[in-house]
Design a protein around this motif. Structure first.
Motif, PDB file in Angstrom:
ATOM      1  N   MET A   1      -7.708   6.185   4.947  1.00  0.00           N
ATOM      2  CA  MET A   1      -6.509   5.296   5.270  1.00  0.00           C
ATOM      3  C   MET A   1      -6.507   5.044   6.941  1.00  0.00           C
ATOM      4  N   TYR A  13      -2.723  -7.374   5.255  1.00  0.00           N
ATOM      5  CA  TYR A  13      -2.053  -7.216   4.092  1.00  0.00           C
ATOM      6  C   TYR A  13      -0.377  -7.390   4.195  1.00  0.00           C
ATOM      7  N   ASN A  30       4.189   2.669  13.788  1.00  0.00           N
ATOM      8  CA  ASN A  30       4.167   3.369  14.866  1.00  0.00           C
ATOM      9  C   ASN A  30       3.364   2.883  16.124  1.00  0.00           C
TER      10      ASN A  30
ATOM     11  N   LEU B  60      -4.202  -0.602  -3.696  1.00  0.00           N
ATOM     12  CA  LEU B  60      -3.604   0.164  -3.281  1.00  0.00           C
ATOM     13  C   LEU B  60      -2.339  -0.086  -2.265  1.00  0.00           C
ATOM     14  N   LEU B  61      -2.415  -0.982  -1.606  1.00  0.00           N
ATOM     15  CA  LEU B  61      -1.581  -1.561  -0.875  1.00  0.00           C
ATOM     16  C   LEU B  61      -0.380  -2.029  -1.660  1.00  0.00           C
ATOM     17  N   ALA B  62      -0.767  -2.674  -2.793  1.00  0.00           N
ATOM     18  CA  ALA B  62       0.499  -3.242  -3.472  1.00  0.00           C
ATOM     19  C   ALA B  62       1.102  -2.060  -3.957  1.00  0.00           C
ATOM     20  N   GLU B  64       1.757   0.666  -2.885  1.00  0.00           N
ATOM     21  CA  GLU B  64       2.657   1.157  -1.628  1.00  0.00           C
ATOM     22  C   GLU B  64       3.886   0.439  -1.715  1.00  0.00           C
ATOM     23  N   ALA B  65       3.768  -0.943  -1.537  1.00  0.00           N
ATOM     24  CA  ALA B  65       4.866  -1.977  -1.416  1.00  0.00           C
ATOM     25  C   ALA B  65       5.678  -1.801  -2.487  1.00  0.00           C
ATOM     26  N   LYS B  68       7.571   1.548  -2.278  1.00  0.00           N
ATOM     27  CA  LYS B  68       8.561   1.451  -1.199  1.00  0.00           C
ATOM     28  C   LYS B  68      10.055   0.583  -1.728  1.00  0.00           C
ATOM     29  N   ARG B  74      11.252   4.231   3.360  1.00  0.00           N
ATOM     30  CA  ARG B  74      10.885   3.629   4.606  1.00  0.00           C
ATOM     31  C   ARG B  74       9.162   3.514   4.826  1.00  0.00           C
ATOM     32  N   ASN B  75       8.639   4.192   3.885  1.00  0.00           N
ATOM     33  CA  ASN B  75       7.340   4.163   3.974  1.00  0.00           C
ATOM     34  C   ASN B  75       6.575   4.896   2.996  1.00  0.00           C
ATOM     35  N   VAL B  76       5.543   4.378   2.888  1.00  0.00           N
ATOM     36  CA  VAL B  76       4.630   4.945   1.437  1.00  0.00           C
ATOM     37  C   VAL B  76       3.296   5.038   2.100  1.00  0.00           C
ATOM     38  N   ASP B  77       2.572   6.034   2.066  1.00  0.00           N
ATOM     39  CA  ASP B  77       1.097   6.071   2.330  1.00  0.00           C
ATOM     40  C   ASP B  77       0.287   6.843   1.099  1.00  0.00           C
ATOM     41  N   LEU B  78      -0.652   5.854   0.657  1.00  0.00           N
ATOM     42  CA  LEU B  78      -1.463   6.267  -0.727  1.00  0.00           C
ATOM     43  C   LEU B  78      -2.837   6.773   0.003  1.00  0.00           C
ATOM     44  N   GLU B  97      -4.744  13.302   5.157  1.00  0.00           N
ATOM     45  CA  GLU B  97      -4.018  12.357   5.515  1.00  0.00           C
ATOM     46  C   GLU B  97      -2.474  12.504   6.090  1.00  0.00           C
ATOM     47  N   ARG B 100      -2.935  13.143   9.610  1.00  0.00           N
ATOM     48  CA  ARG B 100      -3.253  11.875  10.437  1.00  0.00           C
ATOM     49  C   ARG B 100      -1.835  11.127  10.566  1.00  0.00           C
ATOM     50  N   GLN B 104       0.266  10.098  13.612  1.00  0.00           N
ATOM     51  CA  GLN B 104       0.634   8.944  13.779  1.00  0.00           C
ATOM     52  C   GLN B 104       1.952   8.655  14.173  1.00  0.00           C
ATOM     53  N   ILE B 105       3.088   9.398  13.673  1.00  0.00           N
ATOM     54  CA  ILE B 105       4.413   9.034  13.962  1.00  0.00           C
ATOM     55  C   ILE B 105       5.019  10.042  14.921  1.00  0.00           C
TER      56      ILE B 105
END
Lengths: 312, 312
Positions: A1, A13, A30, B60-62, B64-65, B68, B74-78, B97, B100, B104-105
């Motif tokens: 990821m 995306y 971020n 995967l991105l879809a 997540e959306a 969400k 606020r955010n989803v991370d798969l 992950e 990570r 990131q945040i």
DNA sequence: CTCTCGCCTGCACATTTGTGCAGGCGTTAG
DNA sequence: CTAACGCCTGCACAAATGTGCAGGCGAGAG
């Protein structure tokens, strides 16, 4: 990821598919907004993003772009022709597109020059709702021989002017005179000055392209040429003409003696017109069209797909 | 070349494929720039433009959306898990992950709360180059039973703090006390105030989710519960917990008597943390995770694809 | 023919995107 | 350990894009 590639696709995306703004993406990841902008640039460069235009004849559009690039043109407009169309149909389609294009680009009070050409002649009456404008339509070449009086270039400018709610200027001389003295006399005559003046202030010019001499039989004006003219032109390897000015495949202007007897706008003057449009099609006009384009006399081209392909 | 549809595709082509600016397109078509902007909007709406992201796990991105959207997160991370991974591998991947994502945040001087959870415990040591920051790491729940002393939550916060160059606060009490008086006494003790205070100023919180009671055997803290507690929870149809607070499938908090003996951040307090992250995976945690998300206690989710799909 | 209605366009302003520059952090060589 | 190098980031400004509003033009009714 995380890694590089993955980040790019993620950003791409969110931006292209989800339609988020760069600012929003930056916040969820971020990162600075600038960084997102740069990532997107990279993603495009690396071809991660592929955009397709649905239902479009993309090839045609690509071809337009290539031609534009190849000959340094301001604009190229192609129509698609199908194999089941007759030559007649194709000409009509091209004439229709030319008329539409004229409508598209014409502005109030424009000076529009029209040269001779079978397709230009067909432009008349192709539009349902021509824009009303006060444009002035002027011929760019002299009239045809007496034998073709009904196809007089004056008729075209008159009809176009009427359709566009403008006015027209007429030309009262045949395209080719018998001597340079006669031609000079006409062009310096007082009544000719309005026309000469208009040629210097053209905003738009539509011209056709003449093919090789061998095919001259169906021309409406080439019967004005003498045997000697034709001999000379063949000798100098003329491949066609534009506005009654002949040139060879290298774009060299031929037969000065003939040019001095010709009543038409000079190509050098045509070159100065802001929007100068060549309208032509068919296989046998390819060489002359190619030469004309190379000369950078015109900056716009309207033709069909098959002719366009042959131009490379 | 004229009509509606065709104009749209033309504009879309010049914009997206040729990369021309709207201004340029407007000039070649003799239209206003605004018009081009509107045409492009229409072209997008009508689906004339299709954008694909190459080489991406778009699904995967879809997903997540969708998540969400579904839970207002606020955010989803798969992460993507392949079938050849063991449960162990999947947990490690998720822990990685999570680490990570934290990196990131996290910002300098952030207060980061960490709850109990097998995956959270694995986060330690997953990063090559942790960011150095002065973050303060605090436990959100009490420690495990004496039998599991080596998995003490203090160890996690200590290690994380060390990796991120920050400091940590310890908790000196087991998660569940024998009486509410004991619990109240501890939580009001002077030495506890630093922790209580930190809980009120958290910037980031990472929590896990507990599954159904039947699976409690491998838990590091549930052996602190009494028989009566378990009876009560089963009776009230508990499906899981977060920070030692049990709830049913509707998100209703259960067993007040137990909550009063529990030393952990209250879910209502957790809800106020700007970035609150749930980390969890596996089929048996789906119901409790779903309930937790519906309660809007956390605003961020980290999980794997299979768990994500099961959440709908 | 005239009037009204509604769509479309251009204008001006708000938002979003792109980019040169300077500073910070990590990496590597010594 | 220190210093130099280079990549990456944020900032601030420039360019490009999106959008409400008002005016113009054509279609359609009377």
């Amino acid at each position: 990821m995380a890694s590089e590639q993955n980040l790019l696709t993620r950003v791409a995306y969110q931006y292209y598919i989800l339609g988020q703004t760069q600012q929003e993406i930056a916040e969820t990841l971020n990162l600075g907004r600038s960084t997102i902008s740069r990532l997107l640039t990279r993603a495009r460069q690396e071809g991660i993003i592929s955009i397709k235009i649905a239902g479009a004849d993309t090839e045609l559009l690509a071809l337009e772009a290539q031609l534009k690039e190849r000959f340094g043109l301001r604009n190229v407009d192609l129509i698609s022709t199908t194999t089941d169309m007759s030559e007649q149909d194709k000409e009509t389609a091209l004439a229709h597109e030319s008329a539409r294009y004229l409508k598209q680009i014409i502005r109030p009070n424009d000076h529009v020059g029209i040269a001779w050409g079978s397709i230009l002649a067909k432009m008349v009456g192709q539009l349902d709702h021509p824009k009303t404008t006060n444009a002035i339509f002027v011929p760019l070449v002299g009239g045809p021989s007496a034998a073709n009086a009904e196809y007089h270039v004056n008729t075209i400018v008159y009809d176009l002017a009427r359709q566009f709610g403008g006015t027209s200027v007429y030309i009262n001389a045949a395209a080719v005179q018998e001597s340079r003295y006669l031609r000079d006399g006409i062009m310096h005559a007082r009544y000719f000055q309005e026309l000469a003046n208009a040629w210097q202030h053209l905003d738009i010019a539509f011209v056709g392209v003449g093919g090789p001499l061998a095919k001259a039989t169906n021309s409406h004006w080439r019967d004005l040429l003498t045997e000697a003219d034709i001999m000379l032109l063949k000798e100098q390897k003329a491949i066609g003409d534009c506005c009654c000015t002949f040139f060879d495949q290298h774009g060299k202007l031929l037969a000065p003696s003939l040019r001095q007897r010709t009543i038409a706008i000079a190509l050098s003057q045509l070159q100065k017109v802001p929007i100068s449009v060549a309208v032509a099609r068919s296989q046998n006009k390819v060489p002359s069209l190619k030469a004309l384009l190379s000369m950078a006399i015109v900056n716009t081209l309207i033709t069909d797909e098959e002719t366009a392909r042959a131009l490379f």
